[in-house]
Design an enzyme around this catalytic site. Structure first.
Site, PDB file in Angstrom:
ATOM      1  N   HIS A  20       0.829  -1.202   0.000  1.00  0.00           N
ATOM      2  CA  HIS A  20       0.000   0.000   0.000  1.00  0.00           C
ATOM      3  C   HIS A  20       0.869   1.259   0.000  1.00  0.00           C
ATOM      4  O   HIS A  20       1.786   1.391   0.789  1.00  0.00           O
ATOM      5  CB  HIS A  20      -0.914  -0.017   1.222  1.00  0.00           C
ATOM      6  CG  HIS A  20      -1.874   1.109   1.251  1.00  0.00           C
ATOM      7  ND1 HIS A  20      -2.222   1.741   2.408  1.00  0.00           N
ATOM      8  CD2 HIS A  20      -2.576   1.729   0.262  1.00  0.00           C
ATOM      9  CE1 HIS A  20      -3.096   2.694   2.143  1.00  0.00           C
ATOM     10  NE2 HIS A  20      -3.318   2.700   0.840  1.00  0.00           N
ATOM     11  N   ASP A  28       7.320   5.549 -21.058  1.00  0.00           N
ATOM     12  CA  ASP A  28       7.699   5.345 -22.450  1.00  0.00           C
ATOM     13  C   ASP A  28       9.203   5.097 -22.542  1.00  0.00           C
ATOM     14  O   ASP A  28       9.926   5.187 -21.541  1.00  0.00           O
ATOM     15  CB  ASP A  28       7.249   6.528 -23.308  1.00  0.00           C
ATOM     16  CG  ASP A  28       7.849   7.870 -22.893  1.00  0.00           C
ATOM     17  OD1 ASP A  28       9.013   7.906 -22.438  1.00  0.00           O
ATOM     18  OD2 ASP A  28       7.154   8.893 -23.034  1.00  0.00           O
ATOM     19  N   TYR A 118       5.372  11.669 -23.679  1.00  0.00           N
ATOM     20  CA  TYR A 118       4.656  11.831 -22.409  1.00  0.00           C
ATOM     21  C   TYR A 118       3.720  10.669 -22.077  1.00  0.00           C
ATOM     22  O   TYR A 118       2.756  10.845 -21.336  1.00  0.00           O
ATOM     23  CB  TYR A 118       3.900  13.164 -22.365  1.00  0.00           C
ATOM     24  CG  TYR A 118       4.809  14.343 -22.529  1.00  0.00           C
ATOM     25  CD1 TYR A 118       5.649  14.742 -21.508  1.00  0.00           C
ATOM     26  CD2 TYR A 118       4.845  15.054 -23.732  1.00  0.00           C
ATOM     27  CE1 TYR A 118       6.501  15.824 -21.658  1.00  0.00           C
ATOM     28  CE2 TYR A 118       5.688  16.136 -23.897  1.00  0.00           C
ATOM     29  CZ  TYR A 118       6.509  16.515 -22.854  1.00  0.00           C
ATOM     30  OH  TYR A 118       7.356  17.588 -23.003  1.00  0.00           O
ATOM     31  N   ALA A 119       3.994   9.488 -22.586  1.00  0.00           N
ATOM     32  CA  ALA A 119       3.197   8.302 -22.242  1.00  0.00           C
ATOM     33  C   ALA A 119       3.784   7.704 -20.967  1.00  0.00           C
ATOM     34  O   ALA A 119       4.472   6.682 -20.985  1.00  0.00           O
ATOM     35  CB  ALA A 119       3.201   7.295 -23.392  1.00  0.00           C
ATOM     36  N   ASN A 120       3.526   8.400 -19.860  1.00  0.00           N
ATOM     37  CA  ASN A 120       4.071   8.029 -18.558  1.00  0.00           C
ATOM     38  C   ASN A 120       2.993   8.230 -17.507  1.00  0.00           C
ATOM     39  O   ASN A 120       2.248   9.212 -17.566  1.00  0.00           O
ATOM     40  CB  ASN A 120       5.261   8.929 -18.192  1.00  0.00           C
ATOM     41  CG  ASN A 120       6.296   9.015 -19.286  1.00  0.00           C
ATOM     42  OD1 ASN A 120       6.911   8.022 -19.632  1.00  0.00           O
ATOM     43  ND2 ASN A 120       6.477  10.199 -19.842  1.00  0.00           N
TER      44      ASN A 120
END
EC number: 5.4.99.62
Length: 129
Positions: A20, A28, A118-120
């Site tokens: 947790h 990317d 920006y594929a993060n």
């Protein structure tokens, strides 16, 4: 042999160790990887595996209580924006430089072959109960 779910032994093992509040950065191929967090590099070639494939596979296995992405994704990558907004209606957006700083505290970084900017996303693990 495992017949379903994530088959990559390094990734499956790393996921089993999460608790947790731990952070998981799904990124990317161009995201700078900080020194410190455990890294599972799945990148094979440009675009393979995609950010969407990896993210959806992880979401099948993880409880996620929050997600953070770079605000620059909205203009630079409409496809990733739509994906993230669909998966995370309460998505938090921060400047890209802040996301890079936050990634240094992630417990796990999963690098994809994604070749769109920006594929993060930084996922915050929840609990199943």
């Amino acid at each position: 042999m495992k017949k379903a779910g994530i088959l990559n032994r390094h990734l499956a093992g790393a996921l089993a160790e999460l608790g947790h509040g731990h952070g998981v950065l799904v990124c990317d191929a161009g995201m700078p990887i900080p020194v410190g967090p455990r890294v599972v590099d799945l990148a094979f070639r440009a675009g393979v595996p995609s950010f969407a494939e990896v993210l959806d596979g992880l979401l099948d296995e993880l409880v996620v209580e929050g997600a953070t992405a770079a605000r620059e994704v909205r203009e630079a990558n409409p496809g990733a924006t739509a994906l993230l907004q669909t998966r995370f209606p309460a998505l938090e957006l921060v400047p890209h430089e802040e996301l890079k700083s936050l990634s240094a505290n992630a417990r796990l970084i999963v690098r994809t072959g994604e070749a769109r900017p920006y594929a993060n996303v930084l996922l915050r693990c929840g609990v199943f109960f």
